[in-house]
Enzyme design. Structure first.
Site, short mmCIF file in Angstrom:
data_model
loop_
_atom_site.label_atom_id
_atom_site.label_comp_id
_atom_site.label_asym_id
_atom_site.label_seq_id
_atom_site.Cartn_x
_atom_site.Cartn_y
_atom_site.Cartn_z
CD GLU A 1 -19.58 -28.77 -3.41
OE1 GLU A 1 -19.14 -27.79 -2.77
OE2 GLU A 1 -19.60 -28.80 -4.63
NE ARG B 1 -21.26 -26.37 -7.23
CZ ARG B 1 -20.27 -25.73 -6.62
NH1 ARG B 1 -19.43 -26.40 -5.88
NH2 ARG B 1 -20.10 -24.46 -6.77
N1 LIG Z 1 -16.41 -30.54 -9.09
C1 LIG Z 1 -15.93 -29.51 -8.35
C2 LIG Z 1 -16.67 -28.98 -7.30
C3 LIG Z 1 -16.12 -27.95 -6.57
N2 LIG Z 1 -14.91 -27.49 -6.86
C4 LIG Z 1 -14.30 -26.46 -6.02
C5 LIG Z 1 -14.91 -25.09 -6.14
C6 LIG Z 1 -14.68 -24.49 -4.79
O1 LIG Z 1 -13.36 -23.96 -4.71
C7 LIG Z 1 -14.77 -25.68 -3.85
C8 LIG Z 1 -16.10 -25.87 -3.17
O2 LIG Z 1 -17.10 -25.21 -3.86
P1 LIG Z 1 -18.27 -24.35 -3.13
O3 LIG Z 1 -19.07 -25.33 -2.36
O4 LIG Z 1 -17.63 -23.34 -2.22
O5 LIG Z 1 -19.03 -23.74 -4.25
O6 LIG Z 1 -14.48 -26.82 -4.66
C9 LIG Z 1 -14.19 -28.01 -7.91
O7 LIG Z 1 -13.07 -27.56 -8.22
N3 LIG Z 1 -14.72 -29.03 -8.63
#
Ligand SMILES: Nc1ccn([C@H]2C[C@H](O)[C@@H](COP(=O)(O)O)O2)c(=O)n1
Ligand SMILES: Nc1ncnc2c1ncn2[C@@H]1O[C@H](COP(=O)(O)OP(=O)(O)O)[C@@H](O)[C@H]1O
Length: 228
Positions: free
Chosen positions: A48, A101
């Site tokens: 990501e 994702r």
């Molecule tokens: N559409 C999204 C995708 C991710 N996030 C946020 C959630 C986490 O704080 C960060 C990265 O996610 P991880 O890879 O650690 O599960 O980004 C979001 O707000 N919206």
């Protein structure tokens, strides 16, 4: 380059390659899983673009969103949608692309959560939804398999604390529970939104050693996933 094919724009030369999306709650172990598979030849891993979400021309929309979701949710999620689309459309040399994702979970999980929890104004949700609908209607975004790392919110909470990402210090347990429930509705119960590919569920509460064992057990299934 994108070319028209059967009413949609398609990335040239990517039709025969398979796309695996690793899905799961925040800190469920997606990056760790991708790191493990990145050692396999013939797989190209796309994490990501979190570093972009933390720094776009000197601004940090991820931090802003956590500080004030009503004000900055649209800003972050517009940028997430753009950068995830860019990931889906990027050219890879290997026959298998494994992504962290997808543009689908960005909309069905994170935008949905902001809206449903009352933290995104209706007009912002409408604008993001129209953008998303336009994209999936006009651009081919194929996915061959979704690997869902299924965890309890409690496991994610512990791993989140251990990872200690500055912007995420404010995340409460309830936030992880809400994201968990949306994932379960989408990928397990399949009652909320269209699932774009078959789903392989891997229990991901186990320690790292056991997780690597599970990845080995599922390696063949993951690497041979192909759309019809
Ligand atoms: N559409 C999204 C995708 C991710 N996030 C946020 C959630 C986490 O704080 C960060 C990265 O996610 P991880 O890879 O650690 O599960 O980004 C979001 O707000 N919206
Ligand atoms: N199976 C596991 N057991 C214990 N800790 C783990 C496990 N998998 C990942 N971790 C740790 O949990 C944190 C979050 O993992 P990460 O792979 O970054 O999650 P994600 O990419 O889903 O947000 C990291 O500190 C990582 O080292």
């Amino acid at each position: 380059m994108l070319s028209p094919s059967q009413g949609k724009l398609v990335r040239n030369g990517e039709e025969r390659k398979s796309v695996i999306c690793i899905e799961g709650n925040i800190a469920s172990g997606k990056t760790t899983c991708l790191e493990y598979f990145s050692k396999t030849s013939n797989i190209e891993v796309l994490t990501e673009p979190v570093s972009k979400w933390r720094n776009v021309q000197g601004h940090n929309p991820l931090a802003l969103m956590y500080q004030d979701p009503e004000r900055w949710g649209l800003t972050l999620q517009t940028y997430v949608q753009l950068t995830m689309l860019d990931r889906h459309l990027s050219t890879v040399a290997a026959p298998v692309r494994m992504m962290e994702r997808s543009i689908y979970s960005a909309k069905y999980i994170f935008v949905e959560n902001l809206y449903k929890s009352g933290k995104m104004p209706e007009v912002d949700f409408a604008v993001l939804s129209e953008w998303f609908e336009w994209i999936v209607k006009n651009i081919a975004i194929p996915v061959d398999l979704i690997v869902y790392l299924q965890t309890t919110p409690q496991t994610c909470y512990e791993r989140l604390k251990q990872r200690c990402r500055e912007e995420e210090r404010v995340i409460p347990m309830e936030y992880l529970e809400a994201i968990h429930n949306l994932y379960e509705d989408w990928l397990i119960k399949q009652t909320s939104f269209k699932v774009p590919a078959p789903v392989l569920v891997i229990s991901a509460d186990d320690d790292l050693q056991k997780m690597l064992h599970q990845y080995e057990e599922n390696r063949e299934r993951i690497l041979t996933a192909r759309r019809a």
